[in-house]
Design a protein around this motif. Structure first.
Motif, PDB file in Angstrom:
ATOM      1  N   ASN A  84      26.550  25.666  41.060  1.00 13.14           N
ATOM      2  CA  ASN A  84      26.575  25.248  39.660  1.00 13.14           C
ATOM      3  C   ASN A  84      26.412  23.733  39.566  1.00 13.14           C
ATOM      4  N   CYS A  85      25.849  23.324  38.437  1.00 11.86           N
ATOM      5  CA  CYS A  85      25.573  21.899  38.248  1.00 11.86           C
ATOM      6  C   CYS A  85      26.869  21.078  38.257  1.00 11.86           C
ATOM      7  N   ASN A  86      26.822  19.910  38.902  1.00 18.86           N
ATOM      8  CA  ASN A  86      27.988  19.021  38.937  1.00 18.86           C
ATOM      9  C   ASN A  86      28.268  18.389  37.575  1.00 18.86           C
ATOM     10  N   TYR A  87      27.272  18.403  36.707  1.00 15.79           N
ATOM     11  CA  TYR A  87      27.389  17.703  35.415  1.00 15.79           C
ATOM     12  C   TYR A  87      27.685  18.660  34.272  1.00 15.79           C
ATOM     13  N   CYS A  88      26.912  19.805  34.225  1.00 14.55           N
ATOM     14  CA  CYS A  88      27.074  20.694  33.066  1.00 14.55           C
ATOM     15  C   CYS A  88      27.498  22.105  33.461  1.00 14.55           C
ATOM     16  N   ARG A  89      27.708  22.356  34.775  1.00  9.05           N
ATOM     17  CA  ARG A  89      28.217  23.644  35.265  1.00  9.05           C
ATOM     18  C   ARG A  89      27.245  24.811  35.086  1.00  9.05           C
TER      19      ARG A  89
ATOM     20  N   ARG B  48      18.384  21.459  41.783  1.00  9.36           N
ATOM     21  CA  ARG B  48      18.026  20.891  40.494  1.00  9.36           C
ATOM     22  C   ARG B  48      18.602  21.774  39.395  1.00  9.36           C
ATOM     23  N   CYS B  49      19.260  21.167  38.453  1.00 12.22           N
ATOM     24  CA  CYS B  49      19.835  21.912  37.335  1.00 12.22           C
ATOM     25  C   CYS B  49      18.714  22.302  36.374  1.00 12.22           C
ATOM     26  N   LYS B  50      18.705  23.570  35.983  1.00  9.24           N
ATOM     27  CA  LYS B  50      17.660  24.012  35.072  1.00  9.24           C
ATOM     28  C   LYS B  50      17.943  23.526  33.656  1.00  9.24           C
ATOM     29  N   PHE B  51      19.206  23.270  33.389  1.00  8.87           N
ATOM     30  CA  PHE B  51      19.593  22.916  32.020  1.00  8.87           C
ATOM     31  C   PHE B  51      19.459  21.397  31.773  1.00  8.87           C
ATOM     32  N   CYS B  52      20.158  20.586  32.595  1.00  3.90           N
ATOM     33  CA  CYS B  52      20.111  19.136  32.363  1.00  3.90           C
ATOM     34  C   CYS B  52      19.093  18.443  33.272  1.00  3.90           C
ATOM     35  N   LYS B  53      18.457  19.190  34.154  1.00  2.00           N
ATOM     36  CA  LYS B  53      17.351  18.695  34.964  1.00  2.00           C
ATOM     37  C   LYS B  53      17.728  17.568  35.927  1.00  2.00           C
TER      38      LYS B  53
HETATM   39 ZN    ZN Z   1      23.199  20.441  34.635  1.00  5.39          ZN
END
Ligand code: ZN
Length: 218
Positions: free
Chosen positions: A2-7, A23-28
């Motif tokens: 999971n993303c470190n920034y937005c989970r 790479r986060c798909k949401f916050c990129k």
């Molecule tokens: Zn993210």
């Protein structure tokens, strides 16, 4: 992972220096599952102390040692936490006590370095960083009184009159010359205490830590 920034869920995105990147798909944002901080070598700890005691500020040390400013702060905090004033075993000596004026963040926020030196050996006995109150000065005076002093020399401030008994207390013009000279040395050797510059203390705790390094790690 999971993303470190937005989970949100991340996808694998190549390998860099042998470490899988995501790479986060949401916050990129590109990121790693784990980060390994490079350990700061012991040598840089020693140099931080040396440079601090020779008139370098935190930014100076960071530039010279090629480490970040926050690393320098952390080193100073860590080293200062393990340092204590060396025990003094002497009796019947004369001491001078004085306060050195400085400030924290802005000039309205006044701060004092209260300290005492042996008149003969010029050795620092004790110090305290804080406001110039009776309680704070009493802390340094009590250390002196444990050493059964012959005389204590101070300036004319009425705080001292209440703390030091009359028979050992000496007040006359220029009787604190030795410690006044020590104040100048301190202002030359600790960057944040120097005057007519734009250097100043941003945190009272860091001032205490830097003075601690200066007096205890020499
Ligand atoms: Zn993210």
């Amino acid at each position: 992972m999971n993303c470190n920034y937005c989970r949100n869920a991340c996808v694998k995105s190549g390998i860099r220096k042998g470490v899988q990147r995501y790479r986060c798909k949401f916050c990129k944002k590109y990121q790693q599952a784990n980060y390994v901080k490079p350990r700061i070598p012991q040598e840089k700890y020693e140099w931080t102390i040396k440079l601090n005691n020779e008139g370098c500020g935190i930014s100076n040390i960071a530039r010279l040692l090629k480490i970040s400013k926050s690393s320098v702060q952390r080193i100073i905090e860590r080293v200062a936490a393990n340092l204590q004033m060396p025990q003094v075993n002497e009796r019947g000596q004369s001491y001078e006590i004085d306060e050195l004026h400085t400030f924290c963040t802005n000039k309205k926020n006044e701060l004092w370095l209260i300290y005492a030196i042996n008149r003969k050996s010029k050795r620092i006995i004790d110090f305290f960083v804080g406001r110039r109150t009776k309680e704070n000065i009493a802390k340094v005076v009590s250390t002196l009184q444990k050493l059964q002093p012959k005389h204590i020399y101070s300036d004319k401030s009425n705080i001292y009159e209440n703390l030091i008994s009359k028979n050992i207390h000496k007040i006359y013009p220029r009787c604190t010359n030795y410690i006044e000279r020590a104040n100048l040395t301190l202002r030359m050797h600790i960057k944040r205490l120097s005057r007519k510059t734009i250097c100043f203390t941003k945190s009272a705790i860091m001032l205490k830590n830097c003075v601690q390094l200066y007096y205890c790690a020499a």
